[in-house]
Design a protein around this motif. Structure first.
Motif, PDB file in Angstrom:
ATOM      1  N   GLY A   1       0.826  -1.205   0.000  1.00  0.00           N
ATOM      2  CA  GLY A   1       0.000   0.000   0.000  1.00  0.00           C
ATOM      3  C   GLY A   1       0.853   1.245   0.000  1.00  0.00           C
ATOM      4  N   THR A   2       0.229   2.383  -0.266  1.00  0.00           N
ATOM      5  CA  THR A   2       0.956   3.647  -0.290  1.00  0.00           C
ATOM      6  C   THR A   2       1.431   4.028   1.102  1.00  0.00           C
ATOM      7  OG1 THR A   2       0.822   6.004  -0.824  1.00  0.00           O
ATOM      8  CG2 THR A   2      -1.213   4.931  -0.082  1.00  0.00           C
ATOM      9  N   LEU A   3       2.621   4.615   1.168  1.00  0.00           N
ATOM     10  CA  LEU A   3       3.182   5.118   2.424  1.00  0.00           C
ATOM     11  C   LEU A   3       2.943   6.611   2.603  1.00  0.00           C
ATOM     12  CD1 LEU A   3       6.635   3.287   2.418  1.00  0.00           C
ATOM     13  CD2 LEU A   3       4.574   2.684   3.704  1.00  0.00           C
ATOM     14  N   VAL A   4       2.347   7.251   1.620  1.00  0.00           N
ATOM     15  CA  VAL A   4       2.209   8.702   1.669  1.00  0.00           C
ATOM     16  C   VAL A   4       1.373   9.167   2.860  1.00  0.00           C
ATOM     17  CG1 VAL A   4       1.399  10.749   0.438  1.00  0.00           C
ATOM     18  CG2 VAL A   4       2.608   8.939  -0.801  1.00  0.00           C
ATOM     19  N   PRO A   5       0.178   8.602   3.115  1.00  0.00           N
ATOM     20  CA  PRO A   5      -0.583   9.082   4.278  1.00  0.00           C
ATOM     21  C   PRO A   5       0.158   8.893   5.599  1.00  0.00           C
ATOM     22  CG  PRO A   5      -2.009   7.848   2.793  1.00  0.00           C
ATOM     23  CD  PRO A   5      -0.609   7.636   2.321  1.00  0.00           C
ATOM     24  N   ALA A   6       0.836   7.755   5.755  1.00  0.00           N
ATOM     25  CA  ALA A   6       1.572   7.521   7.005  1.00  0.00           C
ATOM     26  C   ALA A   6       2.735   8.499   7.138  1.00  0.00           C
ATOM     27  CB  ALA A   6       2.071   6.085   7.058  1.00  0.00           C
ATOM     28  N   ALA A   7       3.405   8.797   6.037  1.00  0.00           N
ATOM     29  CA  ALA A   7       4.493   9.773   6.089  1.00  0.00           C
ATOM     30  C   ALA A   7       3.956  11.158   6.444  1.00  0.00           C
ATOM     31  CB  ALA A   7       5.220   9.814   4.745  1.00  0.00           C
ATOM     32  N   CYS A   8       2.819  11.515   5.869  1.00  0.00           N
ATOM     33  CA  CYS A   8       2.238  12.820   6.185  1.00  0.00           C
ATOM     34  C   CYS A   8       1.802  12.888   7.646  1.00  0.00           C
ATOM     35  CB  CYS A   8       1.053  13.094   5.256  1.00  0.00           C
ATOM     36  SG  CYS A   8       1.549  13.385   3.529  1.00  0.00           S
ATOM     37  N   ALA A   9       1.293  11.786   8.178  1.00  0.00           N
ATOM     38  CA  ALA A   9       0.925  11.765   9.593  1.00  0.00           C
ATOM     39  C   ALA A   9       2.154  11.908  10.474  1.00  0.00           C
ATOM     40  CB  ALA A   9       0.188  10.472   9.918  1.00  0.00           C
ATOM     41  N   ALA A  10       3.250  11.249  10.077  1.00  0.00           N
ATOM     42  CA  ALA A  10       4.492  11.369  10.847  1.00  0.00           C
ATOM     43  C   ALA A  10       4.973  12.813  10.881  1.00  0.00           C
ATOM     44  CB  ALA A  10       5.570  10.460  10.260  1.00  0.00           C
ATOM     45  N   LEU A  11       4.710  13.548   9.804  1.00  0.00           N
ATOM     46  CA  LEU A  11       5.143  14.941   9.708  1.00  0.00           C
ATOM     47  C   LEU A  11       4.093  15.923  10.207  1.00  0.00           C
ATOM     48  CD1 LEU A  11       6.739  14.658   6.169  1.00  0.00           C
ATOM     49  CD2 LEU A  11       7.978  15.252   8.253  1.00  0.00           C
ATOM     50  N   ASN A  12       2.932  15.418  10.611  1.00  0.00           N
ATOM     51  CA  ASN A  12       1.852  16.275  11.118  1.00  0.00           C
ATOM     52  C   ASN A  12       1.353  17.242  10.054  1.00  0.00           C
ATOM     53  OD1 ASN A  12       0.065  17.083  13.137  1.00  0.00           O
ATOM     54  ND2 ASN A  12       1.430  18.681  13.897  1.00  0.00           N
ATOM     55  N   LEU A  13       1.182  16.731   8.826  1.00  0.00           N
ATOM     56  CA  LEU A  13       0.778  17.589   7.716  1.00  0.00           C
ATOM     57  C   LEU A  13      -0.737  17.700   7.605  1.00  0.00           C
ATOM     58  CD1 LEU A  13       3.195  16.545   4.816  1.00  0.00           C
ATOM     59  CD2 LEU A  13       3.570  18.106   6.733  1.00  0.00           C
ATOM     60  N   THR A  14      -1.173  18.849   7.150  1.00  0.00           N
ATOM     61  CA  THR A  14      -2.573  19.051   6.812  1.00  0.00           C
ATOM     62  C   THR A  14      -2.841  18.476   5.419  1.00  0.00           C
ATOM     63  OG1 THR A  14      -2.204  21.165   5.708  1.00  0.00           O
ATOM     64  CG2 THR A  14      -2.541  21.212   8.115  1.00  0.00           C
ATOM     65  N   PRO A  15      -4.121  18.275   5.059  1.00  0.00           N
ATOM     66  CA  PRO A  15      -4.420  17.835   3.687  1.00  0.00           C
ATOM     67  C   PRO A  15      -3.881  18.779   2.625  1.00  0.00           C
ATOM     68  CG  PRO A  15      -6.332  17.500   5.093  1.00  0.00           C
ATOM     69  CD  PRO A  15      -5.325  18.260   5.912  1.00  0.00           C
ATOM     70  N   VAL A  16      -3.888  20.076   2.891  1.00  0.00           N
ATOM     71  CA  VAL A  16      -3.341  21.037   1.929  1.00  0.00           C
ATOM     72  C   VAL A  16      -1.852  20.800   1.732  1.00  0.00           C
ATOM     73  CG1 VAL A  16      -2.873  23.488   1.512  1.00  0.00           C
ATOM     74  CG2 VAL A  16      -5.108  22.763   2.387  1.00  0.00           C
ATOM     75  N   GLU A  17      -1.136  20.543   2.825  1.00  0.00           N
ATOM     76  CA  GLU A  17       0.306  20.294   2.728  1.00  0.00           C
ATOM     77  C   GLU A  17       0.583  18.958   2.045  1.00  0.00           C
ATOM     78  OE1 GLU A  17       1.921  22.668   6.653  1.00  0.00           O
ATOM     79  OE2 GLU A  17       0.823  20.796   6.910  1.00  0.00           O
ATOM     80  N   GLU A  18      -0.268  17.965   2.291  1.00  0.00           N
ATOM     81  CA  GLU A  18      -0.096  16.695   1.578  1.00  0.00           C
ATOM     82  C   GLU A  18      -0.245  16.908   0.073  1.00  0.00           C
ATOM     83  OE1 GLU A  18      -2.221  12.318   1.053  1.00  0.00           O
ATOM     84  OE2 GLU A  18      -2.412  13.377   2.969  1.00  0.00           O
ATOM     85  N   GLN A  19      -1.208  17.717  -0.321  1.00  0.00           N
ATOM     86  CA  GLN A  19      -1.378  17.997  -1.738  1.00  0.00           C
ATOM     87  C   GLN A  19      -0.160  18.721  -2.302  1.00  0.00           C
ATOM     88  OE1 GLN A  19      -3.621  16.822  -3.817  1.00  0.00           O
ATOM     89  NE2 GLN A  19      -2.436  17.818  -5.444  1.00  0.00           N
ATOM     90  N   ALA A  20       0.439  19.600  -1.510  1.00  0.00           N
ATOM     91  CA  ALA A  20       1.653  20.287  -1.949  1.00  0.00           C
ATOM     92  C   ALA A  20       2.788  19.290  -2.169  1.00  0.00           C
ATOM     93  CB  ALA A  20       2.058  21.345  -0.923  1.00  0.00           C
ATOM     94  N   LEU A  21       2.887  18.296  -1.280  1.00  0.00           N
ATOM     95  CA  LEU A  21       3.898  17.254  -1.453  1.00  0.00           C
ATOM     96  C   LEU A  21       3.670  16.488  -2.743  1.00  0.00           C
ATOM     97  CD1 LEU A  21       6.166  15.342  -0.506  1.00  0.00           C
ATOM     98  CD2 LEU A  21       4.423  14.109   0.823  1.00  0.00           C
ATOM     99  N   ARG A  22       2.419  16.145  -3.007  1.00  0.00           N
ATOM    100  CA  ARG A  22       2.112  15.407  -4.235  1.00  0.00           C
ATOM    101  C   ARG A  22       2.414  16.254  -5.479  1.00  0.00           C
ATOM    102  NH1 ARG A  22      -0.749  10.725  -3.396  1.00  0.00           N
ATOM    103  NH2 ARG A  22      -1.524  10.391  -1.266  1.00  0.00           N
ATOM    104  N   GLN A  23       2.114  17.534  -5.397  1.00  0.00           N
ATOM    105  CA  GLN A  23       2.404  18.416  -6.522  1.00  0.00           C
ATOM    106  C   GLN A  23       3.903  18.554  -6.739  1.00  0.00           C
ATOM    107  OE1 GLN A  23       0.046  19.897  -8.658  1.00  0.00           O
ATOM    108  NE2 GLN A  23       1.945  20.164  -9.820  1.00  0.00           N
ATOM    109  N   PHE A  24       4.653  18.629  -5.645  1.00  0.00           N
ATOM    110  CA  PHE A  24       6.113  18.682  -5.739  1.00  0.00           C
ATOM    111  C   PHE A  24       6.655  17.441  -6.452  1.00  0.00           C
ATOM    112  CE2 PHE A  24       9.675  16.603  -3.477  1.00  0.00           C
ATOM    113  CZ  PHE A  24      10.727  17.349  -3.992  1.00  0.00           C
ATOM    114  N   ALA A  25       6.183  16.255  -6.064  1.00  0.00           N
ATOM    115  CA  ALA A  25       6.644  15.021  -6.702  1.00  0.00           C
ATOM    116  C   ALA A  25       6.326  15.022  -8.191  1.00  0.00           C
ATOM    117  CB  ALA A  25       6.007  13.816  -6.018  1.00  0.00           C
TER     118      ALA A  25
END
Length: 348
Positions: free
Chosen positions: A284-308
């Motif tokens: 499975g994807t590790l992205v949600p768990a990584a974002c939780a480890a970093l305490n990211l908001t959904p907006v910040e998670e989207q920024a990470l995805r856009q960066f990738a």
């Protein structure tokens, strides 16, 4: 104006004790105990580079009853060559013996010479005499030993204490593990159990968490908070039934933050994909768990995805990379992300 990306990134910094990965042992049930030879090198290498302390490679002398495995050299009958292939600097290698499966005396010397460091023994009251003999022979060969009390939820705490005291008195393991084989324990029960055991034992304590109630990580945290020093885990959460505590969760929260490991991340992701192919359990994807480890908001998670997407890199790699370098970044603003990535990857 409110800035979504202004807050500094934070991760947990507690270390979670000694991590013992059991992917190749417990995941053997998913692979039919027919691991391709390359996994004995690639999986330990990936784990070692990211802070796992020990790897249990599988069984010596056969699997527990119920697996019905009789073919040698497929993970249920480890060879010294399997052990030698798994050697990596800083990584301790372990193997498990199920006392009911042994039909002949094991010679530990070739395994020790190949790099084996620890023998793990599974416990049932009827097997204690065999465990005592095996533990003594293992120590004579230069191995440390652990004993795992399985089916922990089937005992009362008082019964577990009595059994554990007998094991300590007669077999003297370096670490005594409690295994929640049925996956039925709740965090408060794990905390109470480990607290009581630490009062009765001199040996270090370990905990093996199963995940049918999606509580493996919570139970492992409870065990550590109560005094356990060793935790079992497995990549993809591999293991019989609902599986085990996922190694990835522990790494994301307790090893990768600040770990100087970006160069090894592609190999780690490749190992996960390889295991998924062999076992039929796609990672499975590790992205949600990584974002939780970093305490990211959904907006910040989207920024990470856009960066990738902008950097044309896999989002899984981007998420793991961010966990390792987050302390060097002021924010998740696009300019900060791109500058940090390009500084570490000038070839791109």
């Amino acid at each position: 104006m409110y800035d979504e990306f202004a807050h500094p990134l934070r991760c947990r910094t507690d270390f979670m004790g000694t991590l013992l990965d059991v992917t190749l042992r417990d995941g053997g049930a998913d692979a039919g105990f027919r691991w391709p030879a390359d996994v004995y090198s690639t999986v330990p290498a990936a784990l070692s580079s990211l802070g796992v302390d020990m790897v249990d490679l599988g069984y010596l002398g056969g699997t527990p009853p119920g697996h019905s495995t009789t073919v040698p050299d497929v993970g249920s009958f480890l060879t010294p060559d399997d052990v030698a292939a798994a050697r990596h600097p800083g990584l301790r290698l372990a193997a498990t013996v199920h006392p009911r499966t042994l039909e002949q005396v094991l010679d530990f010397a070739p395994y020790v010479q190949a790099g084996l460091a620890t023998l793990r023994l599974e416990y049932h009251p009827a097997w204690l005499s065999s465990i005592v003999v095996l533990a003594a022979r293992a120590r004579e060969a230069g191995l440390t030993t652990t004993v795992s009390v399985t089916l922990a939820s089937r005992y009362t705490i008082s019964e577990l204490c009595r059994h554990s005291e007998s094991i300590q008195a007669q077999a003297s393991p370096d670490v005594l593990f409690v295994a929640d084989t049925c996956g039925a324990l709740l965090p408060y029960q794990v905390e109470e159990l480990v607290n009581r055991l630490t009062e009765h034992l001199d040996a270090e304590l370990g905990f093996h968490a199963r995940n049918p109630l999606s509580l493996a990580y919570a139970n492992a945290l409870a065990a550590v908070d109560a005094g356990a020093t060793h935790i079992d885990c497995a990549l993809l959460g591999l293991g019989p039934g609902a599986g085990n505590l996922a190694t990835e969760l522990v790494l994301l929260h307790h090893r990768l933050p600040g770990h100087p490991a970006p160069a090894t991340l592609p190999g780690f992701l490749a190992s996960r994909n390889r295991l998924g192919t062999v076992t039929g359990r796609p990672p499975g994807t590790l992205v949600p768990a990584a974002c939780a480890a970093l305490n990211l908001t959904p907006v910040e998670e989207q920024a990470l995805r856009q960066f990738a997407d902008d950097e044309h890199i896999d989002v899984e790699l981007a998420a793991l990379w961010l966990v390792t370098v987050h302390a060097q970044l002021a924010s998740l603003r696009p300019d900060d992300l791109h500058a940090a990535w390009q500084a570490g990857h000038p070839e791109r």
